[in-house]
Write a protein that holds these residues in place. Structure first.
Motif, PDB file in Angstrom:
ATOM      1  N   LEU A   1       0.851  -1.185   0.000  1.00  0.00           N
ATOM      2  CA  LEU A   1       0.000   0.000   0.000  1.00  0.00           C
ATOM      3  C   LEU A   1       0.890   1.238   0.000  1.00  0.00           C
ATOM      4  O   LEU A   1       1.737   1.400   0.893  1.00  0.00           O
ATOM      5  CB  LEU A   1      -0.905   0.004   1.235  1.00  0.00           C
ATOM      6  N   VAL A   2       0.724   2.082  -1.014  1.00  0.00           N
ATOM      7  CA  VAL A   2       1.545   3.276  -1.154  1.00  0.00           C
ATOM      8  C   VAL A   2       0.638   4.476  -1.425  1.00  0.00           C
ATOM      9  O   VAL A   2      -0.538   4.326  -1.746  1.00  0.00           O
ATOM     10  CB  VAL A   2       2.582   3.130  -2.278  1.00  0.00           C
ATOM     11  N   GLN A   3       1.232   5.651  -1.289  1.00  0.00           N
ATOM     12  CA  GLN A   3       0.508   6.892  -1.554  1.00  0.00           C
ATOM     13  C   GLN A   3       0.733   7.326  -3.006  1.00  0.00           C
ATOM     14  O   GLN A   3       1.787   7.033  -3.594  1.00  0.00           O
ATOM     15  CB  GLN A   3       1.019   7.997  -0.637  1.00  0.00           C
ATOM     16  N   ALA A   4      -0.227   8.004  -3.548  1.00  0.00           N
ATOM     17  CA  ALA A   4      -0.051   8.571  -4.886  1.00  0.00           C
ATOM     18  C   ALA A   4       1.172   9.483  -4.889  1.00  0.00           C
ATOM     19  O   ALA A   4       1.376  10.255  -3.950  1.00  0.00           O
ATOM     20  CB  ALA A   4      -1.297   9.349  -5.284  1.00  0.00           C
ATOM     21  N   GLY A   5       1.979   9.360  -5.940  1.00  0.00           N
ATOM     22  CA  GLY A   5       3.201  10.136  -6.043  1.00  0.00           C
ATOM     23  C   GLY A   5       4.440   9.403  -5.565  1.00  0.00           C
ATOM     24  O   GLY A   5       5.568   9.819  -5.880  1.00  0.00           O
ATOM     25  N   ASP A   6       4.255   8.330  -4.816  1.00  0.00           N
ATOM     26  CA  ASP A   6       5.385   7.538  -4.335  1.00  0.00           C
ATOM     27  C   ASP A   6       6.018   6.743  -5.471  1.00  0.00           C
ATOM     28  O   ASP A   6       5.455   6.632  -6.576  1.00  0.00           O
ATOM     29  CB  ASP A   6       4.935   6.563  -3.249  1.00  0.00           C
ATOM     30  N   SER A   7       7.156   6.144  -5.171  1.00  0.00           N
ATOM     31  CA  SER A   7       7.811   5.210  -6.091  1.00  0.00           C
ATOM     32  C   SER A   7       7.883   3.845  -5.426  1.00  0.00           C
ATOM     33  O   SER A   7       7.859   3.731  -4.192  1.00  0.00           O
ATOM     34  CB  SER A   7       9.218   5.694  -6.425  1.00  0.00           C
ATOM     35  N   LEU A   8       7.977   2.838  -6.251  1.00  0.00           N
ATOM     36  CA  LEU A   8       8.004   1.465  -5.756  1.00  0.00           C
ATOM     37  C   LEU A   8       8.863   0.634  -6.696  1.00  0.00           C
ATOM     38  O   LEU A   8       8.860   0.866  -7.908  1.00  0.00           O
ATOM     39  CB  LEU A   8       6.574   0.903  -5.731  1.00  0.00           C
ATOM     40  N   ARG A   9       9.592  -0.308  -6.140  1.00  0.00           N
ATOM     41  CA  ARG A   9      10.351  -1.236  -6.981  1.00  0.00           C
ATOM     42  C   ARG A   9       9.883  -2.661  -6.704  1.00  0.00           C
ATOM     43  O   ARG A   9       9.961  -3.151  -5.583  1.00  0.00           O
ATOM     44  CB  ARG A   9      11.853  -1.138  -6.725  1.00  0.00           C
ATOM     45  N   LEU A  10       9.408  -3.287  -7.738  1.00  0.00           N
ATOM     46  CA  LEU A  10       8.977  -4.677  -7.663  1.00  0.00           C
ATOM     47  C   LEU A  10      10.118  -5.582  -8.110  1.00  0.00           C
ATOM     48  O   LEU A  10      10.926  -5.204  -8.960  1.00  0.00           O
ATOM     49  CB  LEU A  10       7.755  -4.911  -8.551  1.00  0.00           C
ATOM     50  N   SER A  11      10.145  -6.777  -7.551  1.00  0.00           N
ATOM     51  CA  SER A  11      11.175  -7.752  -7.899  1.00  0.00           C
ATOM     52  C   SER A  11      10.540  -9.014  -8.456  1.00  0.00           C
ATOM     53  O   SER A  11       9.457  -9.411  -8.032  1.00  0.00           O
ATOM     54  CB  SER A  11      12.006  -8.124  -6.662  1.00  0.00           C
ATOM     55  N   CYS A  12      11.243  -9.638  -9.375  1.00  0.00           N
ATOM     56  CA  CYS A  12      10.827 -10.918  -9.943  1.00  0.00           C
ATOM     57  C   CYS A  12      12.021 -11.842  -9.864  1.00  0.00           C
ATOM     58  O   CYS A  12      12.963 -11.719 -10.649  1.00  0.00           O
ATOM     59  CB  CYS A  12      10.368 -10.732 -11.383  1.00  0.00           C
ATOM     60  N   ALA A  13      11.991 -12.756  -8.899  1.00  0.00           N
ATOM     61  CA  ALA A  13      13.107 -13.664  -8.680  1.00  0.00           C
ATOM     62  C   ALA A  13      12.857 -14.980  -9.392  1.00  0.00           C
ATOM     63  O   ALA A  13      11.766 -15.549  -9.297  1.00  0.00           O
ATOM     64  CB  ALA A  13      13.291 -13.897  -7.183  1.00  0.00           C
TER      65      ALA A  13
ATOM     66  N   LYS B   1       0.041   6.375  -9.368  1.00  0.00           N
ATOM     67  CA  LYS B   1      -1.301   6.922  -9.450  1.00  0.00           C
ATOM     68  C   LYS B   1      -2.297   5.874  -8.957  1.00  0.00           C
ATOM     69  O   LYS B   1      -2.022   4.666  -9.044  1.00  0.00           O
ATOM     70  CB  LYS B   1      -1.634   7.283 -10.895  1.00  0.00           C
ATOM     71  N   PRO B   2      -3.452   6.297  -8.482  1.00  0.00           N
ATOM     72  CA  PRO B   2      -4.449   5.312  -8.049  1.00  0.00           C
ATOM     73  C   PRO B   2      -4.790   4.296  -9.144  1.00  0.00           C
ATOM     74  O   PRO B   2      -5.051   3.124  -8.841  1.00  0.00           O
ATOM     75  CB  PRO B   2      -5.660   6.182  -7.691  1.00  0.00           C
ATOM     76  N   GLU B   3      -4.746   4.708 -10.396  1.00  0.00           N
ATOM     77  CA  GLU B   3      -5.057   3.780 -11.483  1.00  0.00           C
ATOM     78  C   GLU B   3      -3.960   2.744 -11.722  1.00  0.00           C
ATOM     79  O   GLU B   3      -4.133   1.831 -12.536  1.00  0.00           O
ATOM     80  CB  GLU B   3      -5.352   4.538 -12.791  1.00  0.00           C
ATOM     81  N   ASP B   4      -2.823   2.880 -11.025  1.00  0.00           N
ATOM     82  CA  ASP B   4      -1.788   1.835 -11.085  1.00  0.00           C
ATOM     83  C   ASP B   4      -2.103   0.677 -10.147  1.00  0.00           C
ATOM     84  O   ASP B   4      -1.375  -0.321 -10.146  1.00  0.00           O
ATOM     85  CB  ASP B   4      -0.423   2.423 -10.712  1.00  0.00           C
TER      86      ASP B   4
ATOM     87  N   THR C   1       2.119  -9.787  -7.292  1.00  0.00           N
ATOM     88  CA  THR C   1       2.218  -8.982  -6.074  1.00  0.00           C
ATOM     89  C   THR C   1       1.269  -7.798  -6.210  1.00  0.00           C
ATOM     90  O   THR C   1       1.209  -7.152  -7.260  1.00  0.00           O
ATOM     91  CB  THR C   1       3.675  -8.533  -5.836  1.00  0.00           C
ATOM     92  N   LEU C   2       0.507  -7.540  -5.155  1.00  0.00           N
ATOM     93  CA  LEU C   2      -0.531  -6.516  -5.208  1.00  0.00           C
ATOM     94  C   LEU C   2       0.040  -5.148  -4.868  1.00  0.00           C
ATOM     95  O   LEU C   2       0.700  -4.971  -3.838  1.00  0.00           O
ATOM     96  CB  LEU C   2      -1.652  -6.863  -4.227  1.00  0.00           C
ATOM     97  N   VAL C   3      -0.227  -4.212  -5.741  1.00  0.00           N
ATOM     98  CA  VAL C   3       0.115  -2.810  -5.497  1.00  0.00           C
ATOM     99  C   VAL C   3      -1.183  -2.028  -5.349  1.00  0.00           C
ATOM    100  O   VAL C   3      -2.034  -2.067  -6.244  1.00  0.00           O
ATOM    101  CB  VAL C   3       0.953  -2.229  -6.647  1.00  0.00           C
ATOM    102  N   THR C   4      -1.332  -1.350  -4.237  1.00  0.00           N
ATOM    103  CA  THR C   4      -2.509  -0.525  -3.987  1.00  0.00           C
ATOM    104  C   THR C   4      -2.045   0.910  -3.771  1.00  0.00           C
ATOM    105  O   THR C   4      -1.229   1.169  -2.885  1.00  0.00           O
ATOM    106  CB  THR C   4      -3.284  -1.008  -2.748  1.00  0.00           C
ATOM    107  N   VAL C   5      -2.564   1.816  -4.588  1.00  0.00           N
ATOM    108  CA  VAL C   5      -2.165   3.216  -4.519  1.00  0.00           C
ATOM    109  C   VAL C   5      -3.333   4.038  -4.001  1.00  0.00           C
ATOM    110  O   VAL C   5      -4.402   4.064  -4.624  1.00  0.00           O
ATOM    111  CB  VAL C   5      -1.714   3.739  -5.887  1.00  0.00           C
ATOM    112  N   SER C   6      -3.130   4.673  -2.878  1.00  0.00           N
ATOM    113  CA  SER C   6      -4.194   5.501  -2.314  1.00  0.00           C
ATOM    114  C   SER C   6      -3.989   6.956  -2.722  1.00  0.00           C
ATOM    115  O   SER C   6      -2.862   7.432  -2.857  1.00  0.00           O
ATOM    116  CB  SER C   6      -4.205   5.385  -0.793  1.00  0.00           C
ATOM    117  N   SER C   7      -5.100   7.649  -2.871  1.00  0.00           N
ATOM    118  CA  SER C   7      -5.028   9.056  -3.325  1.00  0.00           C
ATOM    119  C   SER C   7      -4.934  10.020  -2.158  1.00  0.00           C
ATOM    120  O   SER C   7      -5.074   9.652  -1.014  1.00  0.00           O
ATOM    121  CB  SER C   7      -6.267   9.378  -4.163  1.00  0.00           C
TER     122      SER C   7
END
Length: 122
Positions: A10-22, A86-89, A116-122
């Motif tokens: 769960l992240v805020q709009a405007g944040d950055s995130l790095r996903l991994s695929c092992a 963005k929330p649409e991500d 992996t679930l990414v939830t973006v809150s506005s």
């Protein structure tokens, strides 16, 4: 080969995130690893793919600019960085492999992980 995506949350709009695929297990010599995402009620959407050597990458036109795919060969891991979230991500993000370089069709990919679930809150 088995792929495991991680790094969502769960992240805020405007944040950055790095996903991994092992990756683990037996690997074909030449392949590409791709990232997709799927929101509820929508089709699985291609984001980007990177060739096994890391020397070539292609993106979906709809996500260019905010998404960056990369790899660490020593760790058998492919990353997806998402900037200016963005929330649409909000979606489940998956990684998978293909031997059909250049394809964006999910049917051409195999070894899908659980996502992996990414939830973006506005």
């Amino acid at each position: 080969v088995q792929l495991q995506a991680s790094g969502g949350g769960l992240v805020q709009a405007g944040d950055s995130l790095r996903l991994s695929c092992a990756a683990s297990g037996r690997t074909l010599r030449r392949y590409a690893t791709g990232w997709f995402r799927q929101s509820p009620g929508k089709e699985r959407e291609f984001i980007a793919a990177i060739i096994w050597s890391g020397t070539s990458i292609y993106y979906s036109d709809s996500v260019k600019g905010r998404f960056t795919i990369s790899r660490d060969g020593a760790k058998n891991t492919v990353y997806l960085r998402i900037d200016s979230l963005k929330p649409e991500d909000t979606a489940v993000y998956f990684c998978a492999r293909t031997t059909n370089w250049g394809t964006r069709a999910s049917s051409d990919f195999y070894s899908w992980g659980q996502g992996t679930l990414v939830t973006v809150s506005s």
